[in-house]
Design an enzyme around this catalytic site. Sequence first.
Site, PDB file in Angstrom:
ATOM      1  N   ASP A  77       0.950  -1.209   0.141  1.00 43.27           N
ATOM      2  CA  ASP A  77      -0.069   0.056  -0.199  1.00 43.27           C
ATOM      3  C   ASP A  77       0.852   1.037  -0.002  1.00 43.27           C
ATOM      4  OD1 ASP A  77       0.829  -0.195   2.797  1.00 43.27           O
ATOM      5  OD2 ASP A  77      -1.032   0.300   3.633  1.00 43.27           O
ATOM      6  N   TYR A  79       2.706   4.788   1.013  1.00 43.32           N
ATOM      7  CA  TYR A  79       3.563   5.209   2.068  1.00 43.32           C
ATOM      8  C   TYR A  79       2.849   6.015   2.726  1.00 43.32           C
ATOM      9  CZ  TYR A  79       7.914   3.793  -0.582  1.00 43.32           C
ATOM     10  OH  TYR A  79       8.842   3.243  -1.540  1.00 43.32           O
ATOM     11  N   PHE A  90       6.155   1.352  -4.686  1.00 44.05           N
ATOM     12  CA  PHE A  90       7.592   1.556  -4.135  1.00 44.05           C
ATOM     13  C   PHE A  90       8.003   3.204  -4.591  1.00 44.05           C
ATOM     14  CE2 PHE A  90       7.578  -3.032  -4.495  1.00 44.05           C
ATOM     15  CZ  PHE A  90       7.481  -3.359  -3.275  1.00 44.05           C
ATOM     16  N   HIS A 199      11.267 -10.220  -0.074  1.00 42.63           N
ATOM     17  CA  HIS A 199      10.687  -8.909   0.059  1.00 42.63           C
ATOM     18  C   HIS A 199      12.045  -7.913  -0.007  1.00 42.63           C
ATOM     19  CE1 HIS A 199       8.769  -4.813   0.847  1.00 42.63           C
ATOM     20  NE2 HIS A 199       7.786  -5.104   0.153  1.00 42.63           N
TER      21      HIS A 199
END
Length: 232
Positions: A77, A79, A90, A199
Amino acid sequence: MTNDDYAAALDRFLRDPASKGWRDLPFFRNGSAERVIARVTEREKAGARILPTPGDMLNALRLTPLDSVRVVILGQDPYPTPGHANGLAFSYIGEGALPASLRNIFKELQSDVGGDPQRKGDLSRWARQGALLLNTALTVEAGAAGAHMRYGWSELTKQVVEAVSARPTPAVFILWGDKARAYGALIDPRRHLVIDSAHPSPLSARRGFFGSKPFSRANDFLKAHGERAIDW
């Protein structure tokens, strides 16, 4: 309706020629999008600060139309700090140090394909080349990461992945972490390349993300199938 209205932003997107392909997804035709936006609006009216801005909410789909997708990268989701997110997974447009996961992405990028270190976090350039940077929730609340993960956005993510997978054009799906990997079952591996790893967050990057070479592997696959490589 104003520029600060999420319902108006949805309407503008659906009228935008750039939404061609995406707007035919059931999510945008069966009322699901309106229901999700209604929940977002309800939280905003209750005093929550919603991120990103309405105009950026659907940037991932707007900047990368369905027929131009060559790579899919799934995030979680946006920032949760005001001014940091621009609707792309990202991607970071804030001031100061880059977020830790993005720093690790850039470290792997430089190790993988070389070039100068990346210092700007805005990934719009990738998106315009056909890299779909899609978060599995398109909104969040300031200071509350994950606040909208159960609002119904995942239905859109599922349909987007299925739509790209259903095309005859080969694409690359880059799945970082367990939450992104969960969408792997929707991808046809006979036509597309799936690159999955840990990740890039500091907690897991050294457990398989570093050294995974996703950028060169994606480009090698694209070129082998007659597609243009991404200039990362």
